[in-house]
Write an enzyme that holds these catalytic residues in place. Sequence first.
Site, short mmCIF file in Angstrom:
data_model
loop_
_atom_site.label_atom_id
_atom_site.label_comp_id
_atom_site.label_asym_id
_atom_site.label_seq_id
_atom_site.Cartn_x
_atom_site.Cartn_y
_atom_site.Cartn_z
N PRO A 95 0.77 -1.23 0.00
CA PRO A 95 0.00 0.00 0.00
C PRO A 95 0.81 1.29 0.00
O PRO A 95 1.47 1.62 0.98
CB PRO A 95 -0.82 -0.11 1.29
CG PRO A 95 -0.15 -1.17 2.10
CD PRO A 95 1.00 -1.68 1.36
N GLU A 96 0.72 2.04 -1.06
CA GLU A 96 1.11 3.44 -1.07
C GLU A 96 -0.17 4.23 -1.28
O GLU A 96 -1.26 3.65 -1.25
CB GLU A 96 2.14 3.71 -2.17
CG GLU A 96 3.48 3.06 -1.89
CD GLU A 96 4.56 3.44 -2.89
OE1 GLU A 96 4.49 4.55 -3.46
OE2 GLU A 96 5.46 2.63 -3.10
N ARG B 84 2.10 -9.84 7.64
CA ARG B 84 3.32 -9.47 8.37
C ARG B 84 3.05 -8.60 9.59
O ARG B 84 3.91 -8.46 10.43
CB ARG B 84 4.27 -8.75 7.41
CG ARG B 84 4.94 -9.70 6.44
CD ARG B 84 5.67 -8.97 5.34
NE ARG B 84 6.93 -8.43 5.78
CZ ARG B 84 7.76 -7.73 4.98
NH1 ARG B 84 7.41 -7.50 3.73
NH2 ARG B 84 8.88 -7.29 5.43
#
Length: 298
Positions: free
Chosen positions: A2-3, A117
């Site tokens: 995600p950006e 993660r």
Amino acid sequence: MPELPEVEVAARNLRRWGTKRTIRAARADRRAARLFRPATPTAVEALAGARLVSVERRGKNLLCTLARGRAERLGVWSHLGMTGKWLRRGAQDPSPPATRVELDLAGGTRLCYVDRRMFGRFRIVPGARFDDLPEIAALGPDPLTDGIDAAGFAARLGRLRTPIKVALLDQTLLAGVGNIQASESLFRAGIDPRRPARSLSAAEVKRLAAAIRASIDFTLGTFADAGADGGKADIGYVEEGTAENPFLIYGRAGAPCPRGKHGKHGKHGTIVRVVQAGRATFFCPRCQNGAQRRSRGG
DNA sequence: ACCCGTGTTCGCTG
DNA sequence: TCAGCGAACACGGG
């Protein structure tokens, strides 16, 4: 994954899936506690009975405002980290792997916050007072919603000795630019990522600001093409191999420069990968040669 | 086994 | 004091 563009897609999805709906029940898995750091683990179950009013994105942060009754407001802050996603499932569907938080909505839809993660964040914010969070208060302007104030951007860069590519990752400078958008926008602007930020001319800073916006718009467009929805808005991300790499240079070390041939001899550049501050940077040494680069049009 | 990863924070160093 | 880095976090995938 995600950006800014990916988080923008997540915000649009959440609006479409959940706005005006009431949360019937909420639960978190055991390992979700890590997502609340550094705050005390929050009782996600407390979200039951609240109704989703609005979803805002600031940089890479998702800010959901919920209402309980007429007066009470509460917020949900989520940051997707490296592997976070919001997915939609039906009431009877199995939960996706690595689901950390689930919200059961009236009408049968389930919103699943998934994060393998767990570099992400998830926190209930009393009163939806997002600006009280230091992580939110510190953010710089959002290139998409606020635009880039050229003067302020230039003034800030002018003080930094750090390489321009590394500077672009600083969320207090601009909120939402990540490792991909930094490389992509510097390529579009024709600026060498290794140059000290303060060495950029006014014209280069201006070009860079426009390039950041162009790169974000382009990326958003590729996601829209990839399937804004259709029933299952599981956007295919590059690293999952479910979609072609949509970027100009990111992840393309060894590939010919997409800008094509340069100079009188018509030799094309080759994209290279270097490491800056521990992160991969991609660029074309031939057309991103900084101050020596001839002015636009070439 | 080793290296890599679209993010952020912490601690060391000069 | 501060800028700048590498490491750490965690867990796959190639």
